[in-house]
Design a protein around this motif. Structure first.
Motif, PDB file in Angstrom:
ATOM      1  N   GLY A 124       0.639  -1.338  -0.049  1.00  0.00           N
ATOM      2  CA  GLY A 124       0.019  -0.124   0.108  1.00  0.00           C
ATOM      3  C   GLY A 124       0.756   1.252   0.028  1.00  0.00           C
ATOM      4  N   PHE A 125       2.063   1.208  -0.214  1.00  0.00           N
ATOM      5  CA  PHE A 125       2.939   2.367  -0.203  1.00  0.00           C
ATOM      6  C   PHE A 125       3.507   2.627  -1.666  1.00  0.00           C
ATOM      7  CE2 PHE A 125       3.004   1.438   4.212  1.00  0.00           C
ATOM      8  CZ  PHE A 125       3.599   2.908   4.892  1.00  0.00           C
ATOM      9  N   GLY A 126       3.337   4.083  -1.815  1.00  0.00           N
ATOM     10  CA  GLY A 126       3.834   4.279  -3.275  1.00  0.00           C
ATOM     11  C   GLY A 126       4.980   5.188  -3.349  1.00  0.00           C
ATOM     12  N   PHE A 127       5.746   4.917  -4.681  1.00  0.00           N
ATOM     13  CA  PHE A 127       6.920   5.625  -5.259  1.00  0.00           C
ATOM     14  C   PHE A 127       6.339   6.343  -6.381  1.00  0.00           C
ATOM     15  CE2 PHE A 127       9.046   2.451  -2.410  1.00  0.00           C
ATOM     16  CZ  PHE A 127      10.030   3.218  -2.073  1.00  0.00           C
ATOM     17  N   LEU A 128       7.111   7.377  -6.777  1.00  0.00           N
ATOM     18  CA  LEU A 128       6.788   8.025  -7.900  1.00  0.00           C
ATOM     19  C   LEU A 128       7.458   7.030  -9.274  1.00  0.00           C
ATOM     20  CD1 LEU A 128       6.891  11.799  -7.480  1.00  0.00           C
ATOM     21  CD2 LEU A 128       5.260  10.371  -7.872  1.00  0.00           C
ATOM     22  N   ASN A 129       6.879   7.066 -10.047  1.00  0.00           N
ATOM     23  CA  ASN A 129       7.591   6.166 -11.083  1.00  0.00           C
ATOM     24  C   ASN A 129       8.931   6.706 -11.659  1.00  0.00           C
ATOM     25  OD1 ASN A 129       8.063   5.759 -14.594  1.00  0.00           O
ATOM     26  ND2 ASN A 129       7.084   4.110 -13.719  1.00  0.00           N
ATOM     27  N   ALA A 130      10.021   5.912 -11.561  1.00  0.00           N
ATOM     28  CA  ALA A 130      11.495   6.293 -11.945  1.00  0.00           C
ATOM     29  C   ALA A 130      11.402   7.060 -13.232  1.00  0.00           C
ATOM     30  CB  ALA A 130      12.460   5.251 -11.900  1.00  0.00           C
ATOM     31  N   GLU A 131      11.076   6.596 -14.172  1.00  0.00           N
ATOM     32  CA  GLU A 131      10.987   6.987 -15.576  1.00  0.00           C
ATOM     33  C   GLU A 131      10.401   8.328 -15.981  1.00  0.00           C
ATOM     34  OE1 GLU A 131      10.030   4.021 -18.438  1.00  0.00           O
ATOM     35  OE2 GLU A 131      11.649   2.794 -17.882  1.00  0.00           O
ATOM     36  N   LYS A 132       9.355   8.625 -14.939  1.00  0.00           N
ATOM     37  CA  LYS A 132       8.408   9.824 -15.053  1.00  0.00           C
ATOM     38  C   LYS A 132       8.638  10.893 -14.131  1.00  0.00           C
ATOM     39  CE  LYS A 132       5.193   8.877 -18.442  1.00  0.00           C
ATOM     40  NZ  LYS A 132       5.145   9.869 -19.720  1.00  0.00           N
ATOM     41  N   PHE A 133       9.949  10.464 -13.232  1.00  0.00           N
ATOM     42  CA  PHE A 133       9.814  11.313 -11.990  1.00  0.00           C
ATOM     43  C   PHE A 133      10.144  12.863 -12.393  1.00  0.00           C
ATOM     44  CE2 PHE A 133      12.348  13.589  -8.597  1.00  0.00           C
ATOM     45  CZ  PHE A 133      11.393  12.876  -7.543  1.00  0.00           C
ATOM     46  N   LYS A 134      11.315  12.983 -13.114  1.00  0.00           N
ATOM     47  CA  LYS A 134      11.714  14.381 -13.446  1.00  0.00           C
ATOM     48  C   LYS A 134      10.452  15.101 -14.118  1.00  0.00           C
ATOM     49  CE  LYS A 134      15.353  17.147 -15.732  1.00  0.00           C
ATOM     50  NZ  LYS A 134      14.626  18.215 -16.246  1.00  0.00           N
ATOM     51  N   ILE A 135       9.765  14.598 -15.203  1.00  0.00           N
ATOM     52  CA  ILE A 135       8.762  15.455 -15.979  1.00  0.00           C
ATOM     53  C   ILE A 135       7.844  15.580 -14.747  1.00  0.00           C
ATOM     54  CG2 ILE A 135       7.612  13.620 -17.015  1.00  0.00           C
ATOM     55  CD1 ILE A 135       7.125  15.522 -19.219  1.00  0.00           C
ATOM     56  N   GLY A 136       7.424  14.613 -14.158  1.00  0.00           N
ATOM     57  CA  GLY A 136       6.318  14.910 -13.262  1.00  0.00           C
ATOM     58  C   GLY A 136       6.398  15.677 -11.895  1.00  0.00           C
ATOM     59  N   PHE A 137       7.580  15.614 -11.513  1.00  0.00           N
ATOM     60  CA  PHE A 137       7.750  16.160 -10.032  1.00  0.00           C
ATOM     61  C   PHE A 137       8.934  17.221 -10.203  1.00  0.00           C
ATOM     62  CE2 PHE A 137       9.800  16.746  -5.750  1.00  0.00           C
ATOM     63  CZ  PHE A 137       8.665  16.481  -4.972  1.00  0.00           C
ATOM     64  N   ALA A 138       9.832  17.516 -11.038  1.00  0.00           N
ATOM     65  CA  ALA A 138      11.090  18.186 -10.964  1.00  0.00           C
ATOM     66  C   ALA A 138      11.549  18.742 -12.585  1.00  0.00           C
ATOM     67  CB  ALA A 138      12.055  17.443 -10.202  1.00  0.00           C
ATOM     68  N   ASP A 139      10.610  18.902 -13.154  1.00  0.00           N
ATOM     69  CA  ASP A 139      11.186  19.220 -14.508  1.00  0.00           C
ATOM     70  C   ASP A 139      11.960  20.651 -14.917  1.00  0.00           C
ATOM     71  OD1 ASP A 139      10.912  18.209 -17.161  1.00  0.00           O
ATOM     72  OD2 ASP A 139       9.068  19.411 -17.797  1.00  0.00           O
ATOM     73  N   ASP A 140      11.686  21.461 -13.810  1.00  0.00           N
ATOM     74  CA  ASP A 140      12.799  22.525 -14.027  1.00  0.00           C
ATOM     75  C   ASP A 140      13.910  22.323 -13.106  1.00  0.00           C
ATOM     76  OD1 ASP A 140      11.607  22.823 -11.601  1.00  0.00           O
ATOM     77  OD2 ASP A 140      10.978  24.897 -12.121  1.00  0.00           O
TER      78      ASP A 140
END
Length: 235
Positions: A124-140
């Protein structure tokens, strides 16, 4: 009621998938202005645990404070903000639920965010998808900074998003909001709606969901403004 003195204490609360180290630039900017800044390390194990961890910090500071939350931290400060030491709230691209509402309910009626992908384990614990992490969380952020955040993720108990608030502190205390206009974690209309409903003074800034790093000066300016303008309780 209050005095003309400014608030001197600031408590920073991080969001899901992160820890308090991401606040380093904000901490530096605020402490250089003479503010006393404490970072709450919330465990992300449950809504109740995260609120309790924040309240422990508020208990220790022994005076009025501005309570700041990023993302999921917004839900946490909305409940923990009922603490008597809290004089004002600052939301940083954050969830802002109302009394009786859960975080999950905030998404209803708003557009999905396909770049923000959560991988949920059997526990039941979630991580952000590694491949999408930059664009989803930290794109700048730089590739290196985004990769460090990706690899330093703290998983969140997804059940926390279904926990309802008892009372939203923004009904009783002034609030400010900094909203990243290129945030891929939340629909922009959702962020604007939540902050407007709370009566927050809104500052829009170009940035990703990681604006607490990429736009640390803007975020710090808003926190400093809150510290100058929130009412100081009379002893």
């Amino acid at each position: 009621m209050g005095t003309t003195d400014a608030i001197q204490n600031v408590v920073l609360v991080h969001g899901a998938f992160a820890d308090g180290s991401g606040w380093r630039r904000v901490w530096e900017a605020l402490t250089s202005r003479g503010l006393r800044v404490t970072i709450a390390q919330i465990p992300l194990t449950s809504f109740e645990d995260d609120v309790a961890a924040t309240r422990r910090v508020l208990d220790r500071i022994g005076g009025p404070a501005i309570l700041v939350g990023h993302s999921w931290g917004g839900t946490v400060i909305t409940e923990a903000g009922n603490h008597p030491n809290v004089s004002g709230l600052v939301y940083v691209s954050a969830l802002v639920p109302d009394s009786g509402e859960s975080s999950g309910q905030q998404y209803e009626g708003f557009a999905p965010t396909p770049e923000f992908v959560i991988d949920i384990g059997d526990d039941g614990f979630g991580f952000l998808n590694a491949e999408k992490f930059k664009i989803g969380f930290a794109d700048d952020l730089s590739d290196a900074d985004a990769a460090f955040l990706r690899d330093a993720q703290v998983p969140v108990n997804m059940a926390a998003f279904s926990a309802p608030l008892s009372h939203a502190a923004w009904h009783d205390k002034p609030s400010w909001a900094v909203i990243a206009t290129e945030d891929n974690a939340f629909d922009q209309a959702m962020l604007q709606h939540m902050a407007t409903r709370a009566g927050a003074q809104i500052t829009n800034v170009s940035g990703s969901h990681a604006l607490f790093i990429s736009q640390a000066e803007v975020v710090s300016d808003v926190i400093a403004t809150a510290a100058q303008n929130a009412p100081v309780p009379v002893a």
